[in-house]
Design a protein around this motif. Structure first.
Motif, PDB file in Angstrom:
ATOM      1  N   GLY A   1     -43.421 -20.178  36.086  1.00  0.00           N
ATOM      2  CA  GLY A   1     -41.789 -20.705  36.490  1.00  0.00           C
ATOM      3  C   GLY A   1     -41.113 -19.087  36.751  1.00  0.00           C
ATOM      4  N   VAL A   2     -40.840 -18.577  38.314  1.00  0.00           N
ATOM      5  CA  VAL A   2     -40.495 -17.316  38.980  1.00  0.00           C
ATOM      6  C   VAL A   2     -38.940 -17.990  39.551  1.00  0.00           C
ATOM      7  N   VAL A   3     -37.761 -17.282  38.460  1.00  0.00           N
ATOM      8  CA  VAL A   3     -36.514 -17.552  38.638  1.00  0.00           C
ATOM      9  C   VAL A   3     -35.651 -15.929  39.044  1.00  0.00           C
ATOM     10  N   ARG A   4     -35.130 -15.533  39.920  1.00  0.00           N
ATOM     11  CA  ARG A   4     -34.019 -14.537  40.538  1.00  0.00           C
ATOM     12  C   ARG A   4     -32.957 -14.615  40.330  1.00  0.00           C
ATOM     13  N   THR A   5     -31.977 -15.624  39.710  1.00  0.00           N
ATOM     14  CA  THR A   5     -30.657 -16.318  39.522  1.00  0.00           C
ATOM     15  C   THR A   5     -30.460 -16.500  38.422  1.00  0.00           C
ATOM     16  N   PRO A   6     -28.801 -16.614  38.001  1.00  0.00           N
ATOM     17  CA  PRO A   6     -28.501 -16.980  36.723  1.00  0.00           C
ATOM     18  C   PRO A   6     -28.934 -18.298  36.947  1.00  0.00           C
ATOM     19  N   GLU A   7     -28.434 -19.194  38.106  1.00  0.00           N
ATOM     20  CA  GLU A   7     -28.672 -20.680  38.182  1.00  0.00           C
ATOM     21  C   GLU A   7     -30.068 -21.166  38.316  1.00  0.00           C
ATOM     22  N   GLU A   8     -30.621 -20.072  38.836  1.00  0.00           N
ATOM     23  CA  GLU A   8     -32.477 -20.813  38.581  1.00  0.00           C
ATOM     24  C   GLU A   8     -32.713 -21.044  37.449  1.00  0.00           C
ATOM     25  N   LEU A   9     -32.290 -19.660  36.617  1.00  0.00           N
ATOM     26  CA  LEU A   9     -32.519 -19.467  35.028  1.00  0.00           C
ATOM     27  C   LEU A   9     -32.465 -20.447  34.424  1.00  0.00           C
ATOM     28  N   ALA A  10     -31.044 -20.866  34.665  1.00  0.00           N
ATOM     29  CA  ALA A  10     -30.883 -22.436  33.931  1.00  0.00           C
ATOM     30  C   ALA A  10     -31.045 -24.252  34.453  1.00  0.00           C
TER      31      ALA A  10
ATOM     32  N   SER B   1     -32.498  -8.500  39.349  1.00  0.00           N
ATOM     33  CA  SER B   1     -31.473  -6.569  40.230  1.00  0.00           C
ATOM     34  C   SER B   1     -33.076  -6.103  40.697  1.00  0.00           C
ATOM     35  N   ASP B   2     -33.004  -5.237  42.191  1.00  0.00           N
ATOM     36  CA  ASP B   2     -33.348  -4.629  42.536  1.00  0.00           C
ATOM     37  C   ASP B   2     -34.016  -3.161  41.445  1.00  0.00           C
ATOM     38  N   GLY B   3     -32.791  -3.194  40.406  1.00  0.00           N
ATOM     39  CA  GLY B   3     -33.752  -1.792  39.125  1.00  0.00           C
ATOM     40  C   GLY B   3     -33.368  -2.667  38.012  1.00  0.00           C
ATOM     41  N   HIS B   4     -32.093  -1.541  37.187  1.00  0.00           N
ATOM     42  CA  HIS B   4     -32.317  -2.009  35.999  1.00  0.00           C
ATOM     43  C   HIS B   4     -30.663  -3.549  36.459  1.00  0.00           C
ATOM     44  N   VAL B   5     -31.177  -4.494  35.324  1.00  0.00           N
ATOM     45  CA  VAL B   5     -29.595  -5.432  35.484  1.00  0.00           C
ATOM     46  C   VAL B   5     -28.368  -4.773  34.973  1.00  0.00           C
ATOM     47  N   PRO B   6     -27.094  -5.133  36.450  1.00  0.00           N
ATOM     48  CA  PRO B   6     -25.887  -4.341  35.904  1.00  0.00           C
ATOM     49  C   PRO B   6     -25.708  -4.332  34.468  1.00  0.00           C
ATOM     50  N   TYR B   7     -24.502  -3.748  33.898  1.00  0.00           N
ATOM     51  CA  TYR B   7     -24.495  -3.573  33.285  1.00  0.00           C
ATOM     52  C   TYR B   7     -23.202  -3.682  32.765  1.00  0.00           C
ATOM     53  N   GLU B   8     -22.688  -4.972  31.673  1.00  0.00           N
ATOM     54  CA  GLU B   8     -21.347  -6.570  30.854  1.00  0.00           C
ATOM     55  C   GLU B   8     -20.788  -5.488  31.753  1.00  0.00           C
ATOM     56  N   VAL B   9     -19.744  -5.112  31.731  1.00  0.00           N
ATOM     57  CA  VAL B   9     -18.669  -4.706  31.961  1.00  0.00           C
ATOM     58  C   VAL B   9     -18.778  -5.005  33.142  1.00  0.00           C
ATOM     59  N   ASP B  10     -19.882  -4.866  34.269  1.00  0.00           N
ATOM     60  CA  ASP B  10     -19.203  -5.092  35.776  1.00  0.00           C
ATOM     61  C   ASP B  10     -20.347  -7.266  35.847  1.00  0.00           C
ATOM     62  N   ARG B  11     -20.579  -7.212  35.837  1.00  0.00           N
ATOM     63  CA  ARG B  11     -20.796  -8.569  35.039  1.00  0.00           C
ATOM     64  C   ARG B  11     -19.520  -9.254  34.709  1.00  0.00           C
ATOM     65  N   ARG B  12     -18.579  -9.224  33.783  1.00  0.00           N
ATOM     66  CA  ARG B  12     -17.877  -9.597  33.172  1.00  0.00           C
ATOM     67  C   ARG B  12     -16.599  -9.628  33.911  1.00  0.00           C
ATOM     68  N   PHE B  13     -16.877  -8.073  34.266  1.00  0.00           N
ATOM     69  CA  PHE B  13     -14.997  -8.020  35.082  1.00  0.00           C
ATOM     70  C   PHE B  13     -14.998  -7.794  36.756  1.00  0.00           C
ATOM     71  N   GLN B  14     -16.491  -7.160  37.166  1.00  0.00           N
ATOM     72  CA  GLN B  14     -16.046  -7.321  38.936  1.00  0.00           C
ATOM     73  C   GLN B  14     -16.851  -8.164  39.663  1.00  0.00           C
ATOM     74  N   GLY B  15     -17.364  -9.509  38.944  1.00  0.00           N
ATOM     75  CA  GLY B  15     -18.515 -10.733  39.166  1.00  0.00           C
ATOM     76  C   GLY B  15     -20.040  -9.746  39.892  1.00  0.00           C
ATOM     77  N   VAL B  16     -20.109  -9.696  38.978  1.00  0.00           N
ATOM     78  CA  VAL B  16     -21.770  -9.147  39.907  1.00  0.00           C
ATOM     79  C   VAL B  16     -22.409 -10.806  38.763  1.00  0.00           C
ATOM     80  N   LYS B  17     -23.415 -10.689  40.222  1.00  0.00           N
ATOM     81  CA  LYS B  17     -24.178 -12.665  39.795  1.00  0.00           C
ATOM     82  C   LYS B  17     -25.347 -11.571  39.011  1.00  0.00           C
ATOM     83  N   VAL B  18     -25.789 -11.861  37.429  1.00  0.00           N
ATOM     84  CA  VAL B  18     -26.431 -11.831  36.539  1.00  0.00           C
ATOM     85  C   VAL B  18     -26.684 -12.276  35.152  1.00  0.00           C
ATOM     86  N   PRO B  19     -27.708 -13.059  34.798  1.00  0.00           N
ATOM     87  CA  PRO B  19     -27.319 -13.320  33.260  1.00  0.00           C
ATOM     88  C   PRO B  19     -26.680 -12.564  32.613  1.00  0.00           C
TER      89      PRO B  19
END
Length: 501
Positions: A206-215, A227-245
């Motif tokens: 199963g190939v998933v590319r978004t948090p919603e598809e993972l769930a 993500s294109d490169g590394h998964v964005p930092y937790e501080v950006d996921r938490r406070f900047q609305g970056v959409k990654v699991p």
């Protein structure tokens, strides 16, 4: 102690000084034994994590969040110690050589994955576990094909050959791969235009590319690239609305699949962006990725509690940057204030640089620091940042602080008031890896009174082998042999700008 015993000890200590380089690097280490077998093995790597990172996260969690780190509770009650981290020819390792020490049980030269400098391939531990019928999972916040996860499953002379490593992952056939690195799977971005997503899907993933598809996914085998490169930092996921699991969400998805296998599983989890944040000298990015790792650790210890045939090995591969909370104010009485100032930092330098672009003016820089770092820059500091981005004028220097322009951004917001922190009183020794010993801890049934002490990093391989009753020895290369091979090679290995070591 008798005088002749003191002299005997002194002679022995003096003899160590006379050992050749290879002998000195192979100094005697403690070799503890588990004394029991396990069905499942989880190796959780805090990449680039030093005791200074632990101290800051521990204090922040207590002071600002009113809680005790899961890691702190584990260290207080379960076996833990230190590991030496040097590689075969360097006292400062990088992640591939460190990963090889864990997964292959031998020292190697920096730069290759499960391979010696002369091209001799090594068998990674998870490959042996797979042969024994174990399911295999890799979960990371770096690119899925990065050095630490890759070193546990495949052999490749170049850790940076991530397009090739993606193909090797397909050939290897682990049950779960989760992380970043779309550029190594997407046919529109790969140099050879091969569609690795289609290839994995055809192989039953199963190939998933978004948090919603993972769930939503109920696939038994899973490739998740977020993500294109590394998964964005937790501080950006938490406070900047970056959409990654989150790392915890990825590990939950992995455990749900791996736990279903009757023969048990091996899982490597990597909190890989702790290392990257330390390379950047970015205190908020480091802190929040450590806190995200701690949330994941809580999940993993709970799983081990419910499944007492599971061994959890928690280890750092090396330290990076060693950003430390240093004493400030009279008798250091104002030192804790810097932790409070960290609460105003809501984005990483990576995110800030993306927002600023390639040609910011000083006013834009000031606004970015005010809103994302909670810091009011002086005019000269803002200009320093502008010049670092636009003219590659790097501060305080481009040698020790070689991860630019981020190291200059960090330098621009150093503490100014010696009496009381006006900015976080956290200082960095460099933007590079360091040689210090780092953390090793074990969690599982029957381990409470096992002493660890100081170990070599290759002993992790022996602990894993004892846990699963897998015994084999990889070929050993001496330092002298490796240096002879390296004479014919260019010095060092070039790393892409966003890879680091």
């Amino acid at each position: 102690m008798k005088r002749r015993d003191i002299l005997k000890g002194g002679l022995a200590a003096g003899a160590l000084v006379l050992l050749p380089k290879g002998g000195a690097q192979g100094a005697p280490q403690n070799v503890p034994s588990l004394g029991r077998r396990y069905r499942n093995l989880i190796v959780f790597v805090y990449d680039g994590f030093s005791w200074e990172d632990y101290a800051i996260a521990q204090a922040y969690a207590r002071r600002r969040q009113g809680r005790v780190l899961t890691l702190e509770r584990l260290l207080a009650r379960y076996p833990n110690g230190l590991i030496n981290t040097y590689s075969l020819t360097s006292y400062v390792t990088e992640s591939s050589a460190a990963g090889n020490a864990f997964s292959c049980g031998v020292k190697t030269v920096n730069g290759g994955l499960a391979v010696h400098a002369d091209g001799t391939p090594l068998k990674p531990f998870f490959a042996a576990a797979k042969e024994m019928g174990k399911a295999v999972g890799l979960v990371t916040t770096t690119t899925a094909t990065h050095a630490t996860p890759a070193s546990f499953v495949i052999s490749n002379p170049d850790r940076n050959a991530e397009e090739r490593i993606a193909g090797q992952y397909l050939e290897f056939g682990a049950e779960v791969y989760l992380g970043g690195g779309d550029r190594f799977f997407n046919p529109e971005k790969r140099k050879d235009k091969k569609d690795m997503y289609a290839a994995f899907a055809q192989a039953g993933y199963g190939v998933v590319r978004t948090p919603e598809e993972l769930a939503r996914s109920n696939a038994s085998k899973l490739l998740g690239i977020f993500s294109d490169g590394h998964v964005p930092y937790e501080v950006d996921r938490r406070f900047q609305g970056v959409k990654v699991p989150s790392l915890k969400e990825m590990v939950q998805a992995a455990l749900a699949r791996l736990a279903a296998y009757r023969n048990g599983f091996v899982l490597q989890v990597e909190a890989g962006r702790i290392d990257h944040a330390n390379h950047l000298n970015d205190p908020a990015a480091t802190l929040w990725d450590v806190l995200a790792a701690d949330e994941t650790l809580e999940l993993l210890t709970a799983f081990a509690d419910r499944n007492p045939d599971t061994l959890l090995i928690l280890v750092s591969d090396h330290a990076t940057g060693t950003g430390a909370l240093y004493g400030t104010g009279r008798s250091y009485l104002e030192s804790s204030v810097g932790l409070d100032l960290l609460e105003g930092q809501k984005a990483s330098f990576e995110h800030m640089l993306r927002v600023l672009g390639n040609n910011p003016d000083p006013s834009q820089v000031k606004e970015a620091f005010r809103t994302m770092k909670g810091v009011t820059l002086e005019d000269a500091e803002a200009q320093m940042v502008v010049e670092a981005i636009t003219k590659k004028v790097h501060r305080p220097d481009g040698v020790r602080y070689g991860v630019q322009p981020s190291n200059t951004l960090s330098w621009a917001m150093v503490q100014k008031d010696a009496k009381k922190p006006d900015r976080p009183n956290i200082g960095w020794n460099s933007g590079q890896h360091t040689a210090s010993p780092v953390m090793l801890a074990l969690y599982g049934q029957g381990l409470r009174f096992l002493p660890l002490g100081l170990l070599d990093n290759t002993h992790v391989f022996r602990l894993m082998g004892e846990a699963l009753s897998i015994r084999y020895q990889n070929p050993v290369m001496s330092e002298e042999e490796a240096l002879e091979v390296l004479k014919a090679r260019p010095v060092g290995m070039a790393h892409p700008e966003d890879i680091w070591a």
